[in-house]
Write an enzyme that holds these catalytic residues in place. Structure first.
Site, PDB file in Angstrom:
ATOM      1  N   CYS A  78       0.780  -1.239   0.000  1.00  0.00           N
ATOM      2  CA  CYS A  78       0.000   0.000   0.000  1.00  0.00           C
ATOM      3  C   CYS A  78       0.817   1.297   0.000  1.00  0.00           C
ATOM      4  CB  CYS A  78      -0.963   0.020   1.181  1.00  0.00           C
ATOM      5  SG  CYS A  78      -2.224  -1.265   1.123  1.00  0.00           S
ATOM      6  N   HIS A 132      -1.479   6.204   3.167  1.00  0.00           N
ATOM      7  CA  HIS A 132      -1.638   4.951   3.899  1.00  0.00           C
ATOM      8  C   HIS A 132      -2.750   5.103   4.938  1.00  0.00           C
ATOM      9  CE1 HIS A 132      -0.678   0.964   5.050  1.00  0.00           C
ATOM     10  NE2 HIS A 132      -0.233   1.279   6.248  1.00  0.00           N
TER      11      HIS A 132
END
Length: 494
Positions: A78, A132
């Site tokens: 991610c 994130h």
């Protein structure tokens, strides 16, 4: 004398007001941007040829834009992936290879994609997961005109709806859930509802906007309202074609990230029954259809507000995903299924719509492209190439390679920082080539080569075969030459 002075001042004020008015008019003519992100979405979409996926709304967007068949992220996990896109720079430049490092630790003054738009007069706003989803990397106040919303939500009550899961502990409870609930019961539905309301407000102002909407599905746990599970017959969802690790692949390449383990219905050793594999694959598709429905709500709102012809839409998933293929689950490797991403771009007044391109593009290209199509210059230091030309000429020659990477610790499932070993991958029209190098010395510990003409599922590493020695030599040269050597001459296709 006094009258002349007043006349001069009046004339200057008129000119300044006229200049300011022209600037505002120019800004108001710039298109809005709707920037839609997904977590863990591979190209499991109808518009990408997936015959199982029920995704009418994303397919509708594809019909009025361009589908990039071969788009690749820079690192298949991610935070590094998202930050590469949002800064237009590669992991080794921003020095982000894990989930805990903030990019401003190494590049404090770098201008992000939304920040660049804000600096050029746009209203920039974030709803959901764009950076994130937890810790320091989730925050970047300079990027936004107002504080981000739903960016750091860790409440299990937004992840689960069934009583048996709500009574559990920690974030990892069941890996799947089908509940008779509304879309807004889960976090993504809440994000969508606020995005719809925000579009109503933004549509009334004269300032162009950059609205980022980040959905967390189809990330684990695979929880979605039951109506989306009901769109699929589980027995008709095929099992993985190749269920074993690629032959002759080094352990570094196939090491599990162990993200699936830890859920209450998944064995600690990660060994799954056929029934559990089918259930997980079913759950993934259900989540894809869930977020597709939410995209439909956003598109409908744009139409209702008559903003379609004033808004650039970019839809992307932060990296690919394994669902048992190659004996792997989730992401965190250099294979095609983890690094290939969905990317769809739709422009107001686009001359050619409903097109697709097989050109190799990368996430670092999104920043300069969005700036380009909105009439802005990308800041210096961006390590991508605007692919605006591909939107109206999808068959033109383009990059000869896309680059990805993934770090490994010497042992164990997770790395910190750059890890002790870095796997650098290059994808060309035909091949995927990988070198696993010791960090600091660049000693090559292992090599991989996959011939997509003969082996599209990457089931066999042919790096040691004499018949591929010339290809290996050429690909090693491409990797050594780096991304700059892979772009078209003078930055243009030919």
């Amino acid at each position: 004398m006094k009258e002349s002075f007043v006349l001069v001042v009046t004339s200057l004020l008129t000119l300044l007001c006229g200049f300011a008015a022209n600037v505002r008019a120019e800004e108001s003519k710039r298109p809005n941007v709707l920037f839609i992100a997904f977590d863990d979405l591979r190209p499991a979409l109808g518009c990408y040829g997936d015959s199982i996926a029920v995704t009418p709304n994303i397919d509708r967007l594809a019909a009025r834009g361009t589908v990039f068949d071969r788009a690749y992220c820079q690192q298949a996990v991610c935070s590094p992936s998202r930050l590469s896109l949002l800064t237009g720079r590669r992991p080794d430049t921003i020095r982000v290879w894990d989930l805990s490092t903030h990019f401003r630790e190494s590049l404090p003054d770098v201008v992000t994609l939304p920040q660049h738009f804000k600096n050029q007069g746009y209203w920039t706003q974030s709803l959901g997961k764009i950076y994130h989803g937890s810790g320091k990397p989730s925050l970047d106040p300079p990027s936004w005109s107002v504080p981000a919303r739903f960016d750091r939500v860790r409440d299990p009550e937004t992840r689960y709806a069934l009583p048996r899961n709500l009574k559990g502990k920690g974030l990892k409870r069941s890996a799947v859930e089908a509940a008779e609930v509304s879309d807004a019961t889960y976090l993504d539905g809440m994000v969508c509802d606020e995005a719809v309301e925000t579009l109503q407000k933004l549509g009334q102002q004269h300032q162009p906007f950059f609205l980022a909407v980040g959905f967390r599905k189809p990330h684990l746990p695979f929880c979605a309202p039951k109506k989306y599970w009901d769109l699929y017959d589980r027995e008709r969802i095929p099992l993985p074609i190749v269920e074993k690790h690629p032959r002759n692949a080094p352990e570094l390449a196939t090491r599990s990230w162990q993200e699936l383990e830890g859920y209450t219905d998944v064995p600690d050793d990660g060994k799954l029954s056929i029934d559990k594999i089918r259930e997980l694959r079913h759950g993934y598709y259900a989540c894809v259809s869930y977020v597709d429905a939410l995209v439909g709500k956003l598109l409908n709102q744009l139409t209702e507000l008559e903003l379609e012809e004033d808004t650039v839409i970019v839809l992307w998933g932060d990296h690919g995903y394994h669902l048992g293929e190659q004996g792997l689950w989730t992401k965190a490797n250099n294979y095609e299924l983890s690094t290939r991403v969905p990317l769809i771009v739709s422009l107001p007044g686009q001359a050619r719509v409903g097109t697709r391109t097989g050109a190799l593009v990368e996430f670092v290209d999104v920043f300069p492209t969005l700036a380009d199509v909105c009439g802005l210059e990308a800041p210096s230091g961006v390590e991508g190439l605007s692919f605006k030309a591909l939107l109206n000429d999808p068959d033109r020659r383009w990059k000869r390679a896309a680059f990805s990477q993934f770090p490994r610790a010497v042992s164990g499932s997770r790395h910190r920082g750059h890890g002790a070993i870095m796997g650098y991958a290059v994808r060309t029209d035909r091949y995927r080539y990988v070198e696993w190098r010791r960090w600091g010395t660049d000693d090559v510990l292992a090599r991989e080569l996959y011939d997509h003409d003969a082996d599209p599922h990457e089931s066999k590493n042919v790096a040691g075969q004499a018949t591929y020695s010339k290809a290996m030599e050429e690909l090693a040269g491409v990797l050594e030459g780096g991304w700059r050597s892979a772009v078209p001459a003078a930055g243009h296709g030919s």
